[in-house]
Design a protein around this motif. Structure first.
Motif, PDB file in Angstrom:
ATOM      1  N   CYS A  23      -8.502   0.749  -0.024  1.00 40.39           N
ATOM      2  CA  CYS A  23      -7.855   1.676  -0.948  1.00 40.39           C
ATOM      3  C   CYS A  23      -7.575   0.948  -2.263  1.00 40.39           C
ATOM      4  CB  CYS A  23      -6.575   2.245  -0.350  1.00 40.39           C
ATOM      5  SG  CYS A  23      -5.260   1.046  -0.156  1.00 40.39           S
ATOM      6  N   CYS A  69       0.862  -1.179   0.000  1.00 38.34           N
ATOM      7  CA  CYS A  69       0.000   0.000   0.000  1.00 38.34           C
ATOM      8  C   CYS A  69       0.901   1.231   0.000  1.00 38.34           C
ATOM      9  CB  CYS A  69      -0.906  -0.016   1.233  1.00 38.34           C
ATOM     10  SG  CYS A  69      -1.846   1.518   1.460  1.00 38.34           S
ATOM     11  N   THR A  70       0.637   2.123  -0.963  1.00 39.48           N
ATOM     12  CA  THR A  70       1.469   3.326  -1.069  1.00 39.48           C
ATOM     13  C   THR A  70       0.660   4.586  -0.743  1.00 39.48           C
ATOM     14  OG1 THR A  70       1.014   3.235  -3.443  1.00 39.48           O
ATOM     15  CG2 THR A  70       3.156   2.403  -2.722  1.00 39.48           C
ATOM     16  N   CYS A  71      -0.451   4.385  -0.068  1.00 37.12           N
ATOM     17  CA  CYS A  71      -1.270   5.544   0.314  1.00 37.12           C
ATOM     18  C   CYS A  71      -0.578   6.304   1.449  1.00 37.12           C
ATOM     19  CB  CYS A  71      -2.638   5.097   0.814  1.00 37.12           C
ATOM     20  SG  CYS A  71      -3.607   4.307  -0.460  1.00 37.12           S
ATOM     21  N   CYS A 106      -4.891   0.242  -3.692  1.00 40.31           N
ATOM     22  CA  CYS A 106      -3.754  -0.696  -3.672  1.00 40.31           C
ATOM     23  C   CYS A 106      -4.206  -2.143  -3.480  1.00 40.31           C
ATOM     24  CB  CYS A 106      -2.796  -0.338  -2.556  1.00 40.31           C
ATOM     25  SG  CYS A 106      -2.394   1.394  -2.454  1.00 40.31           S
TER      26      CYS A 106
HETATM   27 ZN   LIG Z   1      -3.254   2.032  -0.361  1.00 45.75          ZN
END
Ligand SMILES: [Zn+2]
Length: 566
Positions: A209, A192-194, A211
């Motif tokens: 999300c 997850c890159t949020c 991702c």
């Molecule tokens: Zn994410």
């Protein structure tokens, strides 16, 4: 000089090391570990090396089964009250097959709460003749320091806990990476890159999300980027839990994150670190732990623990919870203690007001008292805020026979006594033995101010060990009296004294509750300058003293004693 005690110590270290490394101990490691606690050999290293080499040879020449049997012997010999406890029996266990662990994080000093966990593990290990390992849970480099690794081992040794093996969670980081890749491959985890805030809000709103829909290939690529491309906070590995679960822990928790902190042992070798939840589940399973004890606040994390192991088809230990233990009025929170130290309200982690094992040791609480105290509280699940006086009464019984009785006056008031028919007297050191000390006396003495102000002309008092005296005259700087006889009369009050020609000035520190109703107690450390007997100088550091009509203290130095309890 290498004595038998040191030899035994080396043997234990060699056995632990041999068990850790397939039956072959390393002389070099054993030597280093022996030196760490026997610094006096720093200049006599060759003498120590010869002995270490000899012992390591002996250990390496026996079979692994024999090594295991040897180390068990140490556990039984060194531990004092074992298996004789009220701990409930364990379920799902084959006798002799129990394996437990104590896994503290090296981010501070051990306190009474940790002692509870360690002692429960240790007691069960003895009850079932099992194995116990110490696993230093060092996968959060930002908070961890090398001094804490050493302190943890030292403090556990003081608590009389012998481990079959000592390891660090970080030893297995590569194995944890393997398990993570396995989760990514089976789509049980994703990158997850949020942003952190978005993740938080989504968790709160039970929302997934984007991702979450990454393909396995994308996840794999991003996982590799975590090692070199992403910066701290830019990517995490999340477990595919249930974003709608009522258990917030299960809303796609973090398994790995990037931390560029300097690791005390591995330094900057790794930057992708497992979360506590991931590391503990994998390590417990890999280490062969059968029963994992942890305190009740982790209860909600059990679901995740088992889900991770299920996803990896790994063996699952049994988790058991116990209640947290704190002492009333004494903080255990690292943040609170740190701020007290920084604002110079307390002197350090061994300040006698704290409940760290170091503080309790300085105060004169002995390890067996801590063990008895913890076991007396049982295995209840409700959190315990135990008053210090329960520990105190257990400790008193244990230290009493070995605490020398000495005279001490907190606020001295001079008294002159004439007609004493002797110049030397013997005072009893202990109530239970005939050991005595010789005190030379003359005409002048000091009494406790509180006793002195109650005296009236023609009243009688009895000075312990001397006899009965009669008060003749009271002046502001001195009381005048005379010796009458030595006839024991229980109606006459007995008081302690110190002789003017055998005085030793002593500072006594009295620790009290740090917090009263959550507010810092400005009077939590009282210092008194007292007069005691010169005999105090003959005692060793750490000796316990019962100052007559005052209480038990531990000798910290020739000039300073710390009050333990009444
Ligand atoms: Zn994410």
């Amino acid at each position: 000089m290498i004595d038998d005690e040191l030899r035994e110590n080396i043997k234990k270290i060699a056995l632990q090391n041999a068990i850790k490394y397939n039956g072959k101990a390393s002389s070099k490691i054993v030597l280093t570990r022996t030196l760490a606690t026997n610094l006096e050999f720093k200049n006599k290293i060759n003498e120590l090396r010869t002995e270490v080499d000899k012992i390591v040879r002996e250990i390496n020449n026996i079979t692994r089964n024999e090594q295991n049997a040897e180390i068990q012997k140490y556990r039984i010999v060194t531990n004092v009250i074992k298996s004789n406890t009220k701990l409930p029996p364990l379920k799902n266990l084959i006798h002799g097959k129990l394996k437990t662990r104590f896994s503290p994080e090296p981010n501070g000093y051990l306190h009474i709460g940790h002692a509870k966990a360690a002692i429960i593990n240790d007691e069960y290990t003895s009850m079932y003749n099992g194995e116990i390992i110490l696993r230093i849970d060092d996968t959060n480099p930002i908070n961890e320091k090398l001094e804490y690794y050493n302190a943890i081992e030292e403090d556990l040794k003081w608590l009389n806990i012998e481990f079959n093996n000592v390891k660090n969670s970080s030893d297995d980081i590569e194995l944890m990476y393997e398990r993570c890749k396995q989760l990514i491959r089976s789509d049980a985890a994703y990158v997850c890159t949020c942003q952190r805030e978005i993740i938080q809000t989504n968790r709160y709103k039970k929302k997934s999300c984007g991702c979450r829909t990454n393909t396995e290939e994308q996840n794999y690529k991003k996982w590799n980027f975590m090692f070199n491309k992403y910066k701290t906070g830019e990517a995490i590995i999340r477990f595919r839990g249930d974003m709608e679960s009522n258990n917030t822990v299960m809303r796609d928790p973090v398994l790995f994150r990037i931390s560029d902190g300097y690791h005390p042992i591995l330094k900057t070798k790794y930057r992708v670190w497992p979360s506590y939840d991931f590391a503990v589940a994998i390590e417990d399973s890999l280490d062969g732990i059968t029963h994992a004890f942890r305190s009740k606040e982790y209860e909600l994390r059990n679901e995740l623990y088992y889900k991770i192991l299920n996803s990896l088809k790994m063996r699952k230990p049994e988790i058991l919870e116990f209640s947290r233990l704190e002492l009333k009025g004494i903080p255990v929170s690292k943040r609170k203690i740190k701020s007290l130290i920084e604002s110079k309200k307390i002197s350090g982690y061994d300040d006698p007001r704290l409940s760290t094992l170091r503080s309790m040791k300085r105060r004169g609480i002995v390890p067996i008292s801590i063990r008895k105290f913890i076991l007396s509280l049982g295995f209840t699940k409700s959190n315990t805020l135990a008053p210090f006086d329960v520990l105190e009464s257990i400790n008193r019984k244990i230290i009493d026979p070995n605490s020398i009785r000495l005279h001490m006056v907190k606020k001295p008031k001079k008294i002159n006594i004439i007609k004493i028919p002797f110049k030397k007297i013997h005072l009893h050191n202990y109530p239970s033995t005939n050991k005595k000390r010789l005190v030379t006396i003359h005409e002048n003495f000091y009494l406790e101010y509180e006793d002195a102000i109650k005296l009236k002309i023609n009243s009688k008092i009895r000075l312990i060990g001397i006899g009965n005296i009669n008060i003749i005259k009271i002046e502001s700087d001195c009381i005048y009296s005379e010796f009458i006889d030595d006839v024991l009369d229980n109606s006459i009050k007995k008081i302690q004294w110190v002789s003017e020609n055998a005085i030793h000035k002593l500072k006594i520190t009295i620790p009290k509750e740090i917090f009263i109703n959550d507010k810092f107690n400005e009077d939590s450390l009282v210092e008194i300058s007292s007069y005691t007997e010169t005999h105090y100088l003959k005692l060793n550091k750490n000796d316990m003293i019962q100052f007559v009509r005052f209480g038990y203290c531990r000798k910290d130095s020739d000039e300073h004693a710390i009050y333990c309890h009444k």
